[in-house]
Design a protein around this motif. Sequence first.
Motif, PDB file in Angstrom:
ATOM      1  N   ARG A  62       0.828  -1.215   0.000  1.00  0.00           N
ATOM      2  CA  ARG A  62       0.000   0.000   0.000  1.00  0.00           C
ATOM      3  C   ARG A  62       0.860   1.262   0.000  1.00  0.00           C
ATOM      4  N   LEU A  63       1.946   1.236   0.771  1.00  0.00           N
ATOM      5  CA  LEU A  63       2.839   2.394   0.811  1.00  0.00           C
ATOM      6  C   LEU A  63       3.483   2.638  -0.552  1.00  0.00           C
ATOM      7  N   ARG A  64       3.893   1.580  -1.212  1.00  0.00           N
ATOM      8  CA  ARG A  64       4.493   1.740  -2.551  1.00  0.00           C
ATOM      9  C   ARG A  64       3.459   2.258  -3.548  1.00  0.00           C
ATOM     10  N   ASP A  65       2.232   1.750  -3.440  1.00  0.00           N
ATOM     11  CA  ASP A  65       1.157   2.270  -4.299  1.00  0.00           C
ATOM     12  C   ASP A  65       0.878   3.742  -3.985  1.00  0.00           C
ATOM     13  N   ALA A  66       0.908   4.075  -2.698  1.00  0.00           N
ATOM     14  CA  ALA A  66       0.694   5.477  -2.300  1.00  0.00           C
ATOM     15  C   ALA A  66       1.811   6.350  -2.864  1.00  0.00           C
ATOM     16  N   LEU A  67       3.037   5.855  -2.825  1.00  0.00           N
ATOM     17  CA  LEU A  67       4.174   6.600  -3.371  1.00  0.00           C
ATOM     18  C   LEU A  67       3.994   6.816  -4.876  1.00  0.00           C
ATOM     19  N   ASP A  68       3.556   5.778  -5.580  1.00  0.00           N
ATOM     20  CA  ASP A  68       3.283   5.928  -7.017  1.00  0.00           C
ATOM     21  C   ASP A  68       2.221   7.000  -7.256  1.00  0.00           C
TER      22      ASP A  68
END
Length: 190
Positions: free
Chosen positions: A125-131
């Motif tokens: 989720r954090l990586r998706d949020a970063l994207d």
Amino acid sequence: MNPIFYLLLLFFLLLLHCFITSHATILMQTQTCTSPITVEDACRGAVDGHPGAVAYDYCVSSLNSDPRSRSADLHGLAVLATKMAIDHVASTESKIDELMDLEATPTIKGGFNACLEVYSDAVDRLRDALDNLNSRLYAKAVELLAKALRASEDCQEVFRGAEAAPPVMVEDRDYGKLASIALGIAASVE
């Protein structure tokens, strides 16, 4: 033409000039996501937007620990805070793996496995949020950060009722604080 007409016209133009210059000054002072901002101001906004989630001093010291924060705008600080949360999750997962190798009881190992799953979901989720932050899709990033924030609570819940405190309680608490900082700053960019 009538001299009063010219006086009124002159008066109107003077008022219009004053109005335009005062609003231009106000607009130039308005903070945008690409305007320079101090870490202190960003943390104040994050703390004010999410009272009780994270302490102001912790926010400032965490962000100031990365030299990139000094030149970042609000968007950059949201990205930086999210990257810090991702790094912390990776560190926490590594610590859980180490503890699993040392732990003999199946109950504790089961708890660690549950925490690993929770943190694995959180890092996704954090990586998706970063994207989404990088694409400037702030509402979606905020939604994902809010979901990722639950990881520390969910991991601690696994160990609730156990004889000892969760072995990764400090890491859980720090992760929760870092994720709250990322969420608070990203929410203020919207």
